[in-house]
Design a protein around this motif. Structure first.
Motif, PDB file in Angstrom:
ATOM      1  N   THR A 138       0.817  -1.214   0.000  1.00  0.00           N
ATOM      2  CA  THR A 138       0.000   0.000   0.000  1.00  0.00           C
ATOM      3  C   THR A 138       0.852   1.266   0.000  1.00  0.00           C
ATOM      4  O   THR A 138       0.342   2.344   0.188  1.00  0.00           O
ATOM      5  CB  THR A 138      -0.936   0.014   1.217  1.00  0.00           C
ATOM      6  OG1 THR A 138      -0.164  -0.088   2.427  1.00  0.00           O
ATOM      7  CG2 THR A 138      -1.925  -1.133   1.144  1.00  0.00           C
ATOM      8  N   PRO A 166       2.383   4.472  -1.073  1.00  0.00           N
ATOM      9  CA  PRO A 166       1.948   5.362  -2.156  1.00  0.00           C
ATOM     10  C   PRO A 166       3.042   5.569  -3.183  1.00  0.00           C
ATOM     11  O   PRO A 166       4.233   5.456  -2.892  1.00  0.00           O
ATOM     12  CB  PRO A 166       1.624   6.666  -1.422  1.00  0.00           C
ATOM     13  CG  PRO A 166       2.485   6.624  -0.197  1.00  0.00           C
ATOM     14  CD  PRO A 166       2.528   5.181   0.214  1.00  0.00           C
ATOM     15  N   LYS A 185     -13.916   9.715  -5.223  1.00  0.00           N
ATOM     16  CA  LYS A 185     -12.654   9.266  -4.644  1.00  0.00           C
ATOM     17  C   LYS A 185     -11.761  10.487  -4.552  1.00  0.00           C
ATOM     18  O   LYS A 185     -11.044  10.825  -5.498  1.00  0.00           O
ATOM     19  CB  LYS A 185     -12.032   8.180  -5.527  1.00  0.00           C
ATOM     20  CG  LYS A 185     -10.852   7.465  -4.916  1.00  0.00           C
ATOM     21  CD  LYS A 185     -10.378   6.352  -5.841  1.00  0.00           C
ATOM     22  CE  LYS A 185      -9.252   5.542  -5.243  1.00  0.00           C
ATOM     23  NZ  LYS A 185      -8.811   4.469  -6.163  1.00  0.00           N
ATOM     24  N   ASN A 235      -8.249  11.329  -5.902  1.00  0.00           N
ATOM     25  CA  ASN A 235      -7.792   9.987  -6.293  1.00  0.00           C
ATOM     26  C   ASN A 235      -7.158   9.246  -5.121  1.00  0.00           C
ATOM     27  O   ASN A 235      -6.304   8.371  -5.296  1.00  0.00           O
ATOM     28  CB  ASN A 235      -6.810  10.043  -7.461  1.00  0.00           C
ATOM     29  CG  ASN A 235      -6.743   8.722  -8.211  1.00  0.00           C
ATOM     30  OD1 ASN A 235      -7.755   8.043  -8.368  1.00  0.00           O
ATOM     31  ND2 ASN A 235      -5.566   8.347  -8.655  1.00  0.00           N
ATOM     32  N   GLY A 236      -7.606   9.599  -3.930  1.00  0.00           N
ATOM     33  CA  GLY A 236      -7.073   8.967  -2.724  1.00  0.00           C
ATOM     34  C   GLY A 236      -6.196   9.919  -1.940  1.00  0.00           C
ATOM     35  O   GLY A 236      -5.356  10.624  -2.507  1.00  0.00           O
ATOM     36  N   TRP A 237      -6.402   9.938  -0.632  1.00  0.00           N
ATOM     37  CA  TRP A 237      -5.641  10.813   0.279  1.00  0.00           C
ATOM     38  C   TRP A 237      -4.142  10.520   0.162  1.00  0.00           C
ATOM     39  O   TRP A 237      -3.693   9.400   0.359  1.00  0.00           O
ATOM     40  CB  TRP A 237      -6.120  10.559   1.705  1.00  0.00           C
ATOM     41  CG  TRP A 237      -5.437  11.332   2.779  1.00  0.00           C
ATOM     42  CD1 TRP A 237      -4.253  11.036   3.379  1.00  0.00           C
ATOM     43  CD2 TRP A 237      -5.917  12.510   3.426  1.00  0.00           C
ATOM     44  NE1 TRP A 237      -3.952  11.952   4.356  1.00  0.00           N
ATOM     45  CE2 TRP A 237      -4.963  12.869   4.405  1.00  0.00           C
ATOM     46  CE3 TRP A 237      -7.060  13.291   3.280  1.00  0.00           C
ATOM     47  CZ2 TRP A 237      -5.135  13.974   5.244  1.00  0.00           C
ATOM     48  CZ3 TRP A 237      -7.225  14.397   4.109  1.00  0.00           C
ATOM     49  CH2 TRP A 237      -6.276  14.732   5.071  1.00  0.00           C
ATOM     50  N   ASN A 248      -2.186  10.285  -2.341  1.00  0.00           N
ATOM     51  CA  ASN A 248      -1.891   9.265  -3.349  1.00  0.00           C
ATOM     52  C   ASN A 248      -1.253   9.844  -4.613  1.00  0.00           C
ATOM     53  O   ASN A 248      -0.378   9.226  -5.208  1.00  0.00           O
ATOM     54  CB  ASN A 248      -3.163   8.505  -3.726  1.00  0.00           C
ATOM     55  CG  ASN A 248      -2.887   7.282  -4.569  1.00  0.00           C
ATOM     56  OD1 ASN A 248      -1.963   6.533  -4.290  1.00  0.00           O
ATOM     57  ND2 ASN A 248      -3.694   7.082  -5.591  1.00  0.00           N
ATOM     58  N   VAL A 249      -1.701  11.030  -5.022  1.00  0.00           N
ATOM     59  CA  VAL A 249      -1.210  11.646  -6.257  1.00  0.00           C
ATOM     60  C   VAL A 249      -0.906  13.126  -6.066  1.00  0.00           C
ATOM     61  O   VAL A 249       0.047  13.659  -6.624  1.00  0.00           O
ATOM     62  CB  VAL A 249      -2.264  11.495  -7.389  1.00  0.00           C
ATOM     63  CG1 VAL A 249      -1.871  12.302  -8.612  1.00  0.00           C
ATOM     64  CG2 VAL A 249      -2.449  10.031  -7.762  1.00  0.00           C
ATOM     65  N   TRP A 270       5.907  13.555   2.191  1.00  0.00           N
ATOM     66  CA  TRP A 270       5.039  12.665   1.431  1.00  0.00           C
ATOM     67  C   TRP A 270       4.966  11.268   2.040  1.00  0.00           C
ATOM     68  O   TRP A 270       3.907  10.671   2.131  1.00  0.00           O
ATOM     69  CB  TRP A 270       5.538  12.595  -0.010  1.00  0.00           C
ATOM     70  CG  TRP A 270       4.630  11.825  -0.925  1.00  0.00           C
ATOM     71  CD1 TRP A 270       4.864  10.593  -1.460  1.00  0.00           C
ATOM     72  CD2 TRP A 270       3.356  12.236  -1.422  1.00  0.00           C
ATOM     73  NE1 TRP A 270       3.814  10.204  -2.263  1.00  0.00           N
ATOM     74  CE2 TRP A 270       2.869  11.209  -2.258  1.00  0.00           C
ATOM     75  CE3 TRP A 270       2.576  13.383  -1.248  1.00  0.00           C
ATOM     76  CZ2 TRP A 270       1.645  11.276  -2.911  1.00  0.00           C
ATOM     77  CZ3 TRP A 270       1.353  13.454  -1.903  1.00  0.00           C
ATOM     78  CH2 TRP A 270       0.900  12.414  -2.719  1.00  0.00           C
ATOM     79  N   TYR A 271       6.101  10.757   2.483  1.00  0.00           N
ATOM     80  CA  TYR A 271       6.131   9.375   2.950  1.00  0.00           C
ATOM     81  C   TYR A 271       6.070   9.222   4.471  1.00  0.00           C
ATOM     82  O   TYR A 271       5.529   8.230   4.971  1.00  0.00           O
ATOM     83  CB  TYR A 271       7.383   8.673   2.433  1.00  0.00           C
ATOM     84  CG  TYR A 271       7.363   8.449   0.936  1.00  0.00           C
ATOM     85  CD1 TYR A 271       6.533   7.487   0.372  1.00  0.00           C
ATOM     86  CD2 TYR A 271       8.162   9.209   0.091  1.00  0.00           C
ATOM     87  CE1 TYR A 271       6.498   7.277  -0.996  1.00  0.00           C
ATOM     88  CE2 TYR A 271       8.144   9.009  -1.283  1.00  0.00           C
ATOM     89  CZ  TYR A 271       7.311   8.040  -1.819  1.00  0.00           C
ATOM     90  OH  TYR A 271       7.279   7.846  -3.186  1.00  0.00           O
ATOM     91  N   ASN A 283      -0.132  10.428   6.212  1.00  0.00           N
ATOM     92  CA  ASN A 283      -0.467   9.017   6.417  1.00  0.00           C
ATOM     93  C   ASN A 283      -1.807   8.828   7.129  1.00  0.00           C
ATOM     94  O   ASN A 283      -2.307   7.701   7.204  1.00  0.00           O
ATOM     95  CB  ASN A 283       0.629   8.330   7.229  1.00  0.00           C
ATOM     96  CG  ASN A 283       1.845   8.013   6.378  1.00  0.00           C
ATOM     97  OD1 ASN A 283       1.712   7.522   5.266  1.00  0.00           O
ATOM     98  ND2 ASN A 283       3.030   8.308   6.887  1.00  0.00           N
ATOM     99  N   ARG A 295      -4.539   7.385   4.786  1.00  0.00           N
ATOM    100  CA  ARG A 295      -4.133   6.418   3.782  1.00  0.00           C
ATOM    101  C   ARG A 295      -4.630   5.022   4.187  1.00  0.00           C
ATOM    102  O   ARG A 295      -4.763   4.723   5.366  1.00  0.00           O
ATOM    103  CB  ARG A 295      -2.617   6.404   3.618  1.00  0.00           C
ATOM    104  CG  ARG A 295      -2.098   7.556   2.749  1.00  0.00           C
ATOM    105  CD  ARG A 295      -0.582   7.597   2.699  1.00  0.00           C
ATOM    106  NE  ARG A 295      -0.109   8.579   1.721  1.00  0.00           N
ATOM    107  CZ  ARG A 295       1.051   9.217   1.810  1.00  0.00           C
ATOM    108  NH1 ARG A 295       1.868   8.979   2.823  1.00  0.00           N
ATOM    109  NH2 ARG A 295       1.416  10.097   0.882  1.00  0.00           N
TER     110      ARG A 295
END
Length: 407
Positions: free
Chosen positions: A14, A16, A248, A251-253, A255-256, A292-293, A299, A302
């Motif tokens: 999972t 991202p 969505k 395109n996802g929390w 994610n992009v 970001w990570y 997070n 996510r």
């Protein structure tokens, strides 16, 4: 487990991908006072902006992290004197660059400088097809300026991308808006029905169109698509409130999409700063890679471990990931709730009530809230007057709805 996974605790399956889309909100300053602005209601609290050096570093770090598209927005990004320098650096780094502007400040000289800097794309906003309504909705005399700006954009060879936010006050003039786009030589027209966040949420009762208005606008748009063919591409975005399943979001929390606000706060969407109980990182303190990570803010939503029922056990959760966290927060007070747009949400009646009120003709409304125009003074008043979620359309806007003077 890779280094990023070790930092975040997210399993590799999972983990991202990179922040492909970077939105650089250079400033909250803006000469317009739009009633549907997505900038935070408390934007006037932002007293400092990132320096040129800070933004140059952010661009380099974002590109190293995998970002490929960079949008420069605001407020009005043309108010930054260093815009050309930032665009040039983004171009040098290999970004596809676009500018989102009201047109104010885009002179022939600056357009030439931006072209030389390598700017790929400009999106020009109009509020309506007529001078009267355009200038009323932005509370500025800008319609004629926008028309001139459209000519400048075309003369420099940029694709003409025209955006018009659609709502109750202009949706009945959809034909004229499309005809204006054709007249100006637009290759793309985005008819973006207002989504109800920030200033638009305050003004929701006055902006949410009726179902009849919306259905007619879609029919007209489809007729024009058929008539115009490849001459212009028209995008029509339906307001969330008329759906039974949420989008969505982004395109996802995390994610992009990565937004950097004028003060350096990093967000997974335009409006996430409103969420209470979540600390978002700042590029002054963390690198884009770590933001970001590794940051708790990115997070937080996510995956699906944060979900409550009905989202947790919903067979459709992979399609929408529970919907919009900001919308859930605004309408329920808890960002972990199911987006009330979803008809499976126990809070869906909140949306149904708003839609039901939108069906009431203006002439039959007994209480009419005045529109609240985006303005620094009003922003400070709203921030001070209410401890409820910023953007909630409670009593404060009615007390502070004096319109700023037309410039």
């Amino acid at each position: 487990m890779n280094a990023a996974s070790a930092a975040t605790g997210i399993a590799p399956a999972t983990q991202p991908g990179p922040p492909l889309w970077l939105l650089a909100e250079l400033t909250y300053r803006c000469p317009l006072h739009c009633v549907f602005c997505y900038n935070p209601v408390d934007f006037a609290r932002t007293s400092t902006e990132l320096s040129t050096g800070d933004w140059l570093r952010v661009l380099r770090e974002a590109r190293a992290a995998g970002s490929v598209q960079c949008g420069f927005s605001g407020g009005e990004p043309m108010l930054r004197d260093d815009l050309e320098e930032l665009v040039a650096e983004a171009h040098r780094l290999g970004f596809y660059t676009n500018l989102l502007t009201s047109g104010v400040g885009l002179t022939e000289a600056r357009a030439s400088a931006l072209k030389q800097a390598g700017l790929d794309h400009i999106q020009l906003s109009f509020q309506d097809s007529t001078r009267e309504l355009n200038d009323f909705l932005s509370h500025t005399k800008t319609f004629d300026l926008k028309r001139r700006t459209a000519g400048i954009i075309k003369s420099h060879g940029w694709p003409m991308v025209l955006n018009c936010v659609i709502h109750r006050l202009n949706i009945d003039y959809i034909e004229q808006i499309i005809e204006l786009a054709v007249e100006l030589g637009a290759e793309y027209l985005e008819l973006a029905n207002s989504q109800y966040y920030s200033w638009a949420e305050i003004n929701r009762d006055g902006l949410l169109p009726s179902r009849e208005q919306l259905e007619r606008a879609e029919r007209v748009t489809n007729d024009y698509r058929e008539k115009l063919g490849d001459k212009i591409r028209i995008f029509f975005v339906v307001p969330d409130y008329y759906e039974t399943r949420p989008k969505k979001c982004m395109n996802g929390w995390g994610n992009v999409f990565l937004t950097i606000t004028p003060d350096g706060t990093a967000l997974p969407c335009h409006t996430a700063k409103m969420l209470k109980g979540i600390t978002f990182p700042n590029v002054r303190d963390m690198s884009v890679q770590d933001i970001w990570y590794a940051s708790p803010g990115f997070n937080h939503f996510r995956g699906d471990s944060w979900m409550k029922d009905p989202c947790r056990n919903c067979p459709e959760k992979e399609k929408d990931l529970g919907g919009c966290r900001c919308q859930a927060f605004m309408l329920t007070g808890d960002a972990a709730n199911a987006d009330p747009v979803c008809d499976k949400s126990p809070f869906h009646p909140v949306v149904q009530d708003a839609v039901a009120y939108a069906q009431v003709p203006d002439a039959r409304r007994t209480v009419v809230k005045p529109l609240v125009f985006r303005d620094p003074k009003v922003s400070r008043q709203l921030a001070e007057a209410s401890s409820t979620p910023l953007g909630a359309h409670l009593s404060a806007p009615e007390k502070n709805s004096r319109s700023p003077p037309i410039l």
